[in-house]
Enzyme design. Structure first.
Site, PDB file in Angstrom:
ATOM      1  N   ARG A 177       0.856  -1.193   0.000  1.00  0.00           N
ATOM      2  CA  ARG A 177       0.000   0.000   0.000  1.00  0.00           C
ATOM      3  C   ARG A 177       0.890   1.239   0.000  1.00  0.00           C
ATOM      4  O   ARG A 177       1.680   1.419   0.940  1.00  0.00           O
ATOM      5  CB  ARG A 177      -0.892   0.047   1.252  1.00  0.00           C
ATOM      6  CG  ARG A 177      -1.807  -1.146   1.441  1.00  0.00           C
ATOM      7  CD  ARG A 177      -3.058  -1.039   0.594  1.00  0.00           C
ATOM      8  NE  ARG A 177      -3.784  -2.301   0.575  1.00  0.00           N
ATOM      9  CZ  ARG A 177      -4.838  -2.574   1.351  1.00  0.00           C
ATOM     10  NH1 ARG A 177      -5.282  -1.670   2.197  1.00  0.00           N
ATOM     11  NH2 ARG A 177      -5.442  -3.744   1.262  1.00  0.00           N
ATOM     12  N   GLU A 179       0.841   4.035   1.090  1.00  0.00           N
ATOM     13  CA  GLU A 179       0.179   4.917   2.056  1.00  0.00           C
ATOM     14  C   GLU A 179       0.923   6.244   2.167  1.00  0.00           C
ATOM     15  O   GLU A 179       2.140   6.265   2.203  1.00  0.00           O
ATOM     16  CB  GLU A 179       0.178   4.263   3.457  1.00  0.00           C
ATOM     17  CG  GLU A 179      -0.572   2.966   3.558  1.00  0.00           C
ATOM     18  CD  GLU A 179      -2.077   3.158   3.622  1.00  0.00           C
ATOM     19  OE1 GLU A 179      -2.531   4.322   3.621  1.00  0.00           O
ATOM     20  OE2 GLU A 179      -2.791   2.142   3.657  1.00  0.00           O
ATOM     21  N   ARG A 185      -0.492   2.792  12.727  1.00  0.00           N
ATOM     22  CA  ARG A 185      -1.054   1.506  12.271  1.00  0.00           C
ATOM     23  C   ARG A 185      -0.952   1.246  10.775  1.00  0.00           C
ATOM     24  O   ARG A 185      -1.461   0.255  10.286  1.00  0.00           O
ATOM     25  CB  ARG A 185      -2.503   1.390  12.736  1.00  0.00           C
ATOM     26  CG  ARG A 185      -3.398   2.457  12.171  1.00  0.00           C
ATOM     27  CD  ARG A 185      -4.718   2.504  12.881  1.00  0.00           C
ATOM     28  NE  ARG A 185      -5.631   3.335  12.120  1.00  0.00           N
ATOM     29  CZ  ARG A 185      -6.828   2.961  11.734  1.00  0.00           C
ATOM     30  NH1 ARG A 185      -7.270   1.768  12.009  1.00  0.00           N
ATOM     31  NH2 ARG A 185      -7.584   3.797  11.069  1.00  0.00           N
ATOM     32  N   HIS A 186      -0.313   2.156  10.044  1.00  0.00           N
ATOM     33  CA  HIS A 186      -0.187   1.961   8.595  1.00  0.00           C
ATOM     34  C   HIS A 186       1.249   1.648   8.180  1.00  0.00           C
ATOM     35  O   HIS A 186       2.173   2.374   8.517  1.00  0.00           O
ATOM     36  CB  HIS A 186      -0.646   3.227   7.852  1.00  0.00           C
ATOM     37  CG  HIS A 186      -2.131   3.402   7.880  1.00  0.00           C
ATOM     38  ND1 HIS A 186      -2.758   4.227   8.768  1.00  0.00           N
ATOM     39  CD2 HIS A 186      -3.095   2.821   7.129  1.00  0.00           C
ATOM     40  CE1 HIS A 186      -4.073   4.155   8.569  1.00  0.00           C
ATOM     41  NE2 HIS A 186      -4.306   3.305   7.582  1.00  0.00           N
ATOM     42  N   GLU A 328      -9.289  -1.572  13.937  1.00  0.00           N
ATOM     43  CA  GLU A 328      -9.634  -2.572  12.918  1.00  0.00           C
ATOM     44  C   GLU A 328      -8.485  -3.540  12.649  1.00  0.00           C
ATOM     45  O   GLU A 328      -7.358  -3.124  12.442  1.00  0.00           O
ATOM     46  CB  GLU A 328      -9.978  -1.817  11.624  1.00  0.00           C
ATOM     47  CG  GLU A 328     -10.330  -2.706  10.470  1.00  0.00           C
ATOM     48  CD  GLU A 328     -10.166  -2.002   9.136  1.00  0.00           C
ATOM     49  OE1 GLU A 328     -10.508  -0.814   9.023  1.00  0.00           O
ATOM     50  OE2 GLU A 328      -9.663  -2.651   8.204  1.00  0.00           O
ATOM     51  N   SER A 331     -11.175  -6.661   7.498  1.00  0.00           N
ATOM     52  CA  SER A 331     -12.400  -6.241   6.809  1.00  0.00           C
ATOM     53  C   SER A 331     -12.816  -7.373   5.888  1.00  0.00           C
ATOM     54  O   SER A 331     -11.983  -8.116   5.359  1.00  0.00           O
ATOM     55  CB  SER A 331     -12.203  -4.916   6.075  1.00  0.00           C
ATOM     56  OG  SER A 331     -11.537  -5.132   4.886  1.00  0.00           O
ATOM     57  N   ARG A 379      -1.099  -5.996  12.590  1.00  0.00           N
ATOM     58  CA  ARG A 379      -2.096  -5.346  13.465  1.00  0.00           C
ATOM     59  C   ARG A 379      -2.632  -6.310  14.507  1.00  0.00           C
ATOM     60  O   ARG A 379      -2.891  -5.929  15.639  1.00  0.00           O
ATOM     61  CB  ARG A 379      -3.254  -4.797  12.636  1.00  0.00           C
ATOM     62  CG  ARG A 379      -2.876  -3.533  11.939  1.00  0.00           C
ATOM     63  CD  ARG A 379      -4.112  -2.736  11.625  1.00  0.00           C
ATOM     64  NE  ARG A 379      -3.792  -1.703  10.659  1.00  0.00           N
ATOM     65  CZ  ARG A 379      -4.696  -0.980  10.028  1.00  0.00           C
ATOM     66  NH1 ARG A 379      -5.978  -1.186  10.247  1.00  0.00           N
ATOM     67  NH2 ARG A 379      -4.324  -0.050   9.185  1.00  0.00           N
TER      68      ARG A 379
HETATM   69  O1  4AD Z   1      -9.307  -3.248   4.879  1.00  0.00           O
HETATM   70  P1  4AD Z   1      -8.396  -3.745   3.802  1.00  0.00           P
HETATM   71  O2  4AD Z   1      -7.813  -2.723   2.915  1.00  0.00           O
HETATM   72  O3  4AD Z   1      -9.233  -4.816   3.002  1.00  0.00           O
HETATM   73  C1  4AD Z   1      -8.807  -5.526   1.912  1.00  0.00           C
HETATM   74  O4  4AD Z   1      -7.684  -5.528   1.479  1.00  0.00           O
HETATM   75  C2  4AD Z   1      -9.868  -6.421   1.375  1.00  0.00           C
HETATM   76  N1  4AD Z   1      -9.431  -6.937   0.082  1.00  0.00           N
HETATM   77  C3  4AD Z   1     -10.077  -7.537   2.357  1.00  0.00           C
HETATM   78  C4  4AD Z   1     -11.250  -8.389   2.053  1.00  0.00           C
HETATM   79  O5  4AD Z   1     -11.102  -9.579   1.855  1.00  0.00           O
HETATM   80  N2  4AD Z   1     -12.415  -7.808   2.054  1.00  0.00           N
HETATM   81  O6  4AD Z   1      -7.239  -4.584   4.463  1.00  0.00           O
HETATM   82  C5  4AD Z   1      -7.478  -5.715   5.270  1.00  0.00           C
HETATM   83  C6  4AD Z   1      -6.750  -5.588   6.595  1.00  0.00           C
HETATM   84  C7  4AD Z   1      -7.198  -4.406   7.471  1.00  0.00           C
HETATM   85  O7  4AD Z   1      -8.317  -4.736   8.234  1.00  0.00           O
HETATM   86  C8  4AD Z   1      -5.966  -4.162   8.306  1.00  0.00           C
HETATM   87  O8  4AD Z   1      -5.883  -5.061   9.385  1.00  0.00           O
HETATM   88  C9  4AD Z   1      -4.838  -4.473   7.350  1.00  0.00           C
HETATM   89  O9  4AD Z   1      -5.360  -5.325   6.351  1.00  0.00           O
HETATM   90  N3  4AD Z   1      -4.291  -3.256   6.727  1.00  0.00           N
HETATM   91  C10 4AD Z   1      -3.085  -2.733   7.033  1.00  0.00           C
HETATM   92  N4  4AD Z   1      -2.129  -3.101   7.917  1.00  0.00           N
HETATM   93  C11 4AD Z   1      -1.007  -2.354   7.971  1.00  0.00           C
HETATM   94  N5  4AD Z   1      -0.787  -1.262   7.183  1.00  0.00           N
HETATM   95  C12 4AD Z   1      -1.716  -0.858   6.291  1.00  0.00           C
HETATM   96  N6  4AD Z   1      -1.474   0.178   5.503  1.00  0.00           N
HETATM   97  C13 4AD Z   1      -2.926  -1.602   6.186  1.00  0.00           C
HETATM   98  N7  4AD Z   1      -4.034  -1.489   5.412  1.00  0.00           N
HETATM   99  C14 4AD Z   1      -4.844  -2.508   5.773  1.00  0.00           C
END
Ligand code: 4AD
Length: 405
Positions: A177, A179, A185-186, A328, A331, A379
């Site tokens: 990502r 970001e 947390r990112h 979170e 998801s 996380r």
């Molecule tokens: O919420 P996210 O973006 O969801 C998906 O990627 C969907 N494709 C998942 C699905 O099957 N619906 O990411 C899923 C999880 C988040 O809840 C969080 O725990 C983690 O990935 N996450 C990160 N962890 C660390 N750094 C980041 N930048 C994150 N972005 C998401």
């Protein structure tokens, strides 16, 4: 030999040959009950005399540091950047050793549970022609003259695996990502634990898997990782996670109502932010006594285009987030398996349908109703152990300002 040994720098690696014996007068309170009478000593690898981090200093808790400073002891406070710049040394502290043993357990238990539920482990490509989660948080690159990017999730391919009739799949792999947010947390690269499965009747089947998987994972860690949890707690004191044998499920509307009753107004068709998520976590804990719960039936407008709208009210969706201590970790959702609706949803979310045509086409040859979820490994460990930063649970973290070591 004693002189030679005394001159060896801290953290040098030595081989010792000697006789192990039980001392006649053991030192009171000593943790070791045996001693080694050294006959030979070899230095395998000599560490430089002044290390960038003193491990004893790096292993102290905040309370120990304060106490030592009050007693006039001279010690160096090791800040996060110094730790991360010298991660290979920082990782030698007992707490860090324990964190990554717990991380290993989370991955192992995830895999064992899903295999026992009849899922198959898959490995999806990390080089993609377009973004899977939309938005700007994507690392672009050139792939033999074509524009490409690093996978933001295995979303498309895990769904295509369901179209390929694998029934239930999971993956443990890197997620990228781009970001811009520099938060606790990112990360720009993290480990994703992903699941996708056929649904027979209702998206609650996916939440059932989350429930059974995580409750058994927490039980197992509590039972089998006491030593590791203690080691982490000595440096970063924390209360064990409170969770119920059957995970609490609240609808988004119920969550909004709980916030409202506490005087916190949020948009009923908008998303929660970090602050309102934390607040709700606190209120849920007070009301239900759990720090682990599922919030489902989110407003459709705040979910990705591939999320299935609720059949009874398309303003909402068959989706959920899962929280530990108000943050979170997961998801998930039922997905749109009807190609026409999927294309329409992508368009309405501003996505150029041509860039995802192979994904949409995979639903044209018969696609079962299905859903799944994605978990952020770092996380889970961070929040389970109530740590304050996701960098602490990433072996070599990648964030907007860090690409090394
Ligand atoms: O919420 P996210 O973006 O969801 C998906 O990627 C969907 N494709 C998942 C699905 O099957 N619906 O990411 C899923 C999880 C988040 O809840 C969080 O725990 C983690 O990935 N996450 C990160 N962890 C660390 N750094 C980041 N930048 C994150 N972005 C998401």
């Amino acid at each position: 030999m004693v002189k030679y040994a005394a001159a060896l720098s801290k953290e040098s690696i030595i081989d010792v040959e000697g006789v192990v014996s039980v001392p006649k007068d053991p030192i009171k309170g000593a943790s070791q009950q045996v001693e080694v009478q050294v006959r030979k000593l070899y230095c395998v690898s000599k560490a430089i005399p002044i290390l960038p981090i003193n491990i004893e200093d790096a292993a102290r808790s905040d309370a120990e540091i304060e106490k030592a400073e009050q007693a006039g002891e001279k010690l160096v406070r090791v800040n996060q950047d110094t730790r991360l710049n010298n991660r290979f040394l920082d990782l030698r502290t007992p707490a860090n050793q324990a964190i990554f043993r717990i991380q290993c357990q989370v991955g192992t238990l995830f895999r064992q549970f899903l295999l026992s539920e009849g899922c198959i482990e898959i490995h999806t490509p990390k080089l993609m022609s377009g973004s899977s989660e939309g938005g700007s948080a994507v690392f672009k690159l050139e792939y033999k003259g074509q524009p490409a990017c690093l996978a933001q999730s295995p979303q498309f391919h895990k769904q295509m695996a369901i179209c390929a009739d694998f029934g239930r799949v999971f993956e443990i792999g890197p997620v990228f990502r781009a970001e811009d947010s520099f938060t606790h947390r990112h990360l720009c690269e993290f480990v994703g634990l992903d699941v996708e499965m056929e649904i027979k009747e209702h998206y609650s089947e996916v939440m059932d898997v989350v429930d059974r998987l995580f409750v058994s994972m927490f039980d197992s860690i509590n039972q089998n990782c006491k030593k590791e949890l203690d080691a982490i707690g000595r440096q970063y004191p924390f209360e064990p996670l409170k969770y119920l044998p059957k995970t609490l499920r609240l609808t988004f509307e119920e969550g909004i109502q709980i916030l409202k009753e506490a005087g916190v107004e949020v948009d009923p068709l908008g998303d929660l932010n970090t602050e309102t998520e934390r607040k709700l976590g606190q209120l849920v804990f007070e009301k239900y006594g759990t720090e682990f719960y599922i919030l489902h039936r989110y407003p459709l407008a705040v979910r990705p285009f591939y999320t299935m709208p609720c059949y009874d009210n398309p303003a909402y969706s068959n989706s959920f987030d899962v929280f530990i201590r108000g943050e979170e970790i997961i998801s998930g959702a039922q997905r749109v398996h009807v190609p026409e609706l999927l294309a329409q949803r992508a368009e309405s979310c501003g996505i150029d349908v041509r860039t995802i045509s192979t994904y949409i086409d995979s639903f044209r040859c018969g696609a079962p109703t299905h859903g799944g979820f994605g978990v952020g490994l770092e996380r889970v460990v961070m929040l389970y152990c109530a740590l304050n930063n996701v960098r602490k649970t990433s072996l070599f973290p990648r964030d907007p300002q860090r690409l090394a070591p």
